[in-house]
Every structure is written in C-alpha cells, then in structure tokens.
Scaffold this motif. Structure first.
Motif, short mmCIF file in Angstrom:
data_model
loop_
_atom_site.label_atom_id
_atom_site.label_comp_id
_atom_site.label_asym_id
_atom_site.label_seq_id
_atom_site.Cartn_x
_atom_site.Cartn_y
_atom_site.Cartn_z
N GLU A 44 17.47 -9.88 35.94
CA GLU A 44 18.88 -10.40 35.97
C GLU A 44 19.86 -9.17 35.98
O GLU A 44 21.10 -9.53 35.76
N ARG A 65 7.12 -17.18 30.13
CA ARG A 65 8.24 -17.10 31.06
C ARG A 65 7.57 -16.29 32.30
O ARG A 65 8.63 -16.09 33.13
N THR A 96 9.57 -16.35 36.39
CA THR A 96 10.39 -15.17 36.71
C THR A 96 9.61 -14.76 37.93
O THR A 96 10.38 -13.99 38.80
N SER A 153 10.02 -11.99 43.21
CA SER A 153 10.93 -12.70 42.34
C SER A 153 11.30 -14.32 42.58
O SER A 153 11.67 -14.66 43.50
N LYS A 170 13.95 -16.09 40.34
CA LYS A 170 15.08 -16.60 39.52
C LYS A 170 16.22 -16.50 40.59
O LYS A 170 17.31 -17.34 40.36
#
Length: 577
Positions: free
Chosen positions: A513, A371, A375, A406, A408
């Motif tokens: 997030e 991940r 990310t 970042s 996302k």
C-alpha cells in the motif's frame, strides 16, 4: 456514486485552463486575475475540485502516471523489500534502477512524480488566490466566513499532502511555492535550500483547526478533521514528535467505530468505499463514457498477464520475502527475525520443471497469517471471484520477478461493469486509501511505544491483529488453503520488542500500500533490511541483485530536467550527486 467523484468528471476543460503542463518552472503565470475577471463562488469551487483532482496523481490521459500513483507502489514498495518491479527486465527498465537503488537524475520516473504533484500544489495555490480575491471584493456573490474557511482548510490540506509526498521522495529541501507567488519568473527563483516541513505543518494545523468531523458539503470524497488530525499526526511521527502525534491519533480512534467492527476486506472492496475505515483516499471513477483518466491509472500496470481475465501488464509483484514474512509460529505470532522465517522458504512452484509444475499442489499444512491470501495471489489458491490462481499462466516472466502477484489493487469480476474501462480492465474505479484507520492504530501504537506506554501500544497492535483473525481462510476443494493462525501478543516486555512487533505489524497489515520503504527510512533500518533482503531474494529471482545501500539512497535525485530549467537556482540533492 459519491458526488465529489461525479464533479471530477467534467473538469478536463478546466484542467486545460489551470494545468501546469510539463512543470511549474516552464509555464505561464497562474492565478493572475484582473479586476474585470473577479472570480465567482462557482469558479472557486471548481478550482478546489481541480485541486482535489491531483490526489490520484494524474493530470490527464491514462498511460505514464505510474511513479506518481497515490499508492506509491514504485517508490514506496518496489524500492523496499516488499515487491519487485515485475513484468520483464526490458519493460520500463528505468524502474529496475529504483528497485536496485541505482537511480540517476535522468531517470524518467522522477519528473512524473515531481511535475504531477507540483501541479497539485499550483492548483491549491490558485484556489487560495481566487478565494482571497473573491472574499476581499465588493461583489454580492461571496462565501460565508464559515464556507470560505472550509475551502481554505481543504486547499491547504491538499497542498500539504502534495508537498509531503514529494518530500518523502526528494527530501525536505525542495522549492516551496505558495499562493503569493503568481509568476513563473518568480517561481523559478525559489531555491531548494530550506526544509519545508514547517510549512507543511502550518497548513495541516490550519486544516485541523478549521475542518469539522462532518464532510464538507456532505461529499464523501472531501477531507475532514479526521483526515487532518491523522495527517498532522503522521507528519509529527516522521519528525519523531511522538508526544504531539499521539493525542491526534487517539482523538481519531476515540471518535471512529472500533476497528474490529470494520472488515479488513472493506478497504479493497469497490462497493464499500469511503466507509468508516477510510481516512483519506484518492477518489477514482470510470467516466460515464467509459474513459479512465479519473480512474486508478497509477496502478494500471499491476494488471495481470497472459490468460488472466485482466491481461496487462504484469508489474508490481510481491517478493518472496514478503510472502514468507506471513509465516506464524506455534503461538500464532509473527516470526520477527527474517533469518528464521527464511528457513525452508515457501516459494510456491518456483524452480520446478514442467512435469513437476503440472502436478503441483499447494502445501496446505503451512501456518500463515490469513492476511497473506488477501494480499498476495499464490498458485492454487482462489483469487477473488476469478477462480483458482494458476501461477505462470498469469505472470509475465516468473524467473525475473517470481511466482506471486498483488491482490489489493484489483476488483472482483462481478464488479467490472461500470468500474473498469472496457477493453482496458486494468484501469478500475477502486479508491486508493492513502491513510486508513488501521494505519492510524499502528501509528498510535508506535508513538505510545516510543513514549514508553507499552500497554497502549500493545492494545492497539492487538486490535489490528484481532480484526485480521476474523478473516475467513481461503479454501481449496472445501479445505483451508493453509493453517491460518493469528493470535494477540500476550505482552510487550520492552520498548525494543514493542517496536519490532509494530514494525512487523505495519508490514503485514499495510503490505503493498505504499508505506514500506518510507517506514524503513524513518526507522533508520533501510540499509540493514534492504541489503539482507537482497541477499536472500537474489537466490530465487533475477530481478534482485546484490546492492550497497547508502545513506543517500534514502531519497531520490531531483529530476535533472528541473535542475537544468532552473538555470542554477535548484541544487541537486545528495542522492543525485
């Protein structure tokens, strides 16, 4: 494009009619309708869509809505150990004080958060007021009881959301304004001396009881019973009412497709929006004329810099600590103790001289959770379909906030057309997930651990990890960019170990997030974690300095302008004293 998104576009004129402008305490009265101006079903529907419009944290325009972003990147992430403000020290300097927890009531990020979400509250109240007047009238153009109840439930859900977001930032004692208050003078008399959490709970319970699992009007952007159950469960979790939260989460999990069947990447793919993994999301869209006020303007500053395909503005940079938290041990499990994963830290090319940077190569022998590279952008590793991330060339000031960016919040280049503002591609139409299914799994795991159902907690955490294990590793010249390893936990031997694992898993799964700071606060570990993080991070970037985190720093001051406008009615909270 989904219908709810299409409806949002023509609302600029309506916003001018219903907007509260600079703040609810200084506006003319809203929702006052004379007998000659009784609302219609169309007017009520339009008012409800206007209430939905504030989920993206933006009243109008594009610039300046960063602190009210639905992603909560500033208060929820930069205030934590996950991220730095980024950019340069001088740019948006009041944000530095949020990172360092030295926020004064005059900080200009506070009124944006306050005003924009109170605007959302007022729009919800306006909808409820109009609906009640219409249904009580003798006109023929009315909703069926079922339709009226659905509208009421949606408006109350949204109102609960806006208040919940504000309580996390400003504390539970803020003015509670509902549809019974229609005059500015009356609103100005409402003090902030009562915990409004029961009112938020009341609205969410109404939504749970009256929404169905089918989307209202079959419009994907509307809220449903899944969203209501998840949000009420989240509120209970924050209140430590674990036994009340867990059944709500279990119901959502039982009725949704298995998490492992929904790819992790769907959460950040503009072509997969509003899928089964999305529980409640801010609907973003680029207008047909190419303008972006209905787009993801809250996250626009996290656009890259320099020679990047999107060259603005270099904010919101992941911390070195977050990156190193993705290290795994020989068993493919997270290294739970920060003092262990900080040993021999991975810092990319930070600190190398010009010649060394020229010859830098990624160490592909490092063991990471996959991940990480979905990310965080790190030098030498592919970034979406943009090519290899070159490091410094796409970063505004490496020495200030580090070598990482970042991922996302940004979309593929192949999707730019129609999904970004031409010439301002940092504004995209990518939805922002406020609650997603993996979040529900981990909240359920936490409730189970807190009530000593360690077997259920273990199963849900491992569901999240098993899904992550399916991520294909990024490759450099055909070879894995790291030794990607992620394995399930064999057992949770104790409640304490389970909670440590769940806290870590929430960080890894939901990084950047908007959850991290609020999680640290509700777990009661914000001071320990943030001070330890700062002592590590300050060795590498100038953005981090030693801070003393006090209990009062768990919330932020009420904007001074609101204190002043209230004429003494509003009292400053502990953070602003």
């Amino acid at each position: 494009m989904k219908k709810i998104k299409q409806i949002i576009i023509p609302l600029c004129l309506m916003f001018a009619l219903f907007s509260c402008g600079k703040g609810f305490l200084e506006t003319s009265p809203k929702a006052q309708i004379t007998d000659e101006q009784l609302p219609t079903t169309k007017a009520v529907n339009n008012a409800l869509i206007a209430a939905y419009g504030l989920v993206n944290g933006n009243i109008n325009g594009t610039w300046g809505n960063y602190s009210s972003a639905p992603s909560q990147w500033l208060f929820g992430e930069v205030a934590s150990d996950d991220a730095h403000k980024g950019s340069s020290n001088a740019d948006q300097s009041p944000m530095n004080d949020i990172e360092l927890h030295k926020v004064l009531p005059s900080n200009d990020n506070l009124p944006t958060m306050w005003n924009n979400y109170y605007e959302g509250v007022i729009r919800c109240n306006f909808t409820l007021k109009m609906l009640a007047q219409l249904q009580a009238s003798d006109v023929s153009d009315k909703f069926t009881d079922e339709e009226a109840t659905s509208i009421e439930a949606q408006a109350k859900f949204l109102r609960a959301h806006y208040y919940f977001f504000m309580t996390r930032v400003f504390g539970n004692e803020i003015p509670y304004i509902d549809e019974s208050i229609t005059k500015t003078a009356d609103a100005a008399k409402v003090a902030n001396d009562v915990d409004i959490t029961p009112k938020i709970e009341e609205d969410l319970k109404f939504a749970v009881e009256n929404l169905t699992y089918e989307k209202p009007n079959n419009e994907a952007g509307r809220v449903d019973k899944y969203a209501a159950e998840s949000y009420l469960g989240k509120l209970y979790l924050y209140e430590k009412k674990y036994d009340q939260a867990l059944p709500l989460f279990k119901d959502v999990i039982s009725k949704k497709p298995a998490l492992i069947s929904i790819p992790f990447t769907d959460n950040f793919d503009i072509n997969k929006e509003n899928g089964p993994g999305s529980i409640f999301a801010a609907q973003q869209i680029i207008n047909p004329d190419g303008s972006g006020d209905n787009g993801n303007v809250g996250d626009m500053l996290s656009g890259f810099y320099g020679s990047a395909p999107v060259s603005c503005c270099g904010f919101f940079q992941p911390s070195l600590d977050l990156v190193n938290a993705y290290k795994v041990d020989a068993n493919g499990l997270p290294i739970l103790d920060p003092s262990d994963y900080r040993k021999n830290p991975y810092v990319s090319d930070l600190g190398l001289d010009t010649a060394q940077k020229r010859h830098y190569q990624v160490d592909q022998s490092l063991h990471f959770d996959p991940r990480l590279d979905y990310t965080v952008a790190r030098r030498g590793v592919p970034f979406k379909d943009w090519g290899i991330f070159p490091g410094d060339d796409w970063i505004r000031e490496v020495a200030f906030a580090g070598p990482f960016l970042s991922k996302k919040q940004m979309i593929n280049k192949a999707d730019f057309a129609g999904n970004t503002v031409p010439g301002t591609e940092e504004i995209t139409g990518l939805n922002v997930n406020i609650i997603r299914l993996a979040d529900v799994y981990l909240m359920a795991a936490e409730c189970a651990a807190q009530t000593n159902d360690l077997a259920y907690a273990l199963a849900r955490v491992n569901d999240v990890r098993s899904r992550a294990a399916l991520l294909p590793g990024k490759k450099i010249d055909g070879k894995p960019a790291a030794v990607y390893t992620i394995k399930p936990y064999p057992s949770f031997a104790s409640k304490e170990y389970a909670m440590q694992a769940i806290e870590t898993e929430r960080r890894l799964e939901l990084a950047l997030e908007g959850h991290r700071f609020y999680d640290l606060v509700r777990w009661g570990i914000a001071k320990t974690v943030i001070e330890s993080y700062q002592n590590f991070e300050k060795e590498y970037v100038s953005a981090s300095k030693t801070i003393t985190f006090e209990k009062k720093d768990e919330i932020f001051p009420i904007p001074q302008q609101q204190i002043d406008r209230s004429g003494g009615v509003l009292k400053q909270n502990a953070a602003g004293q």
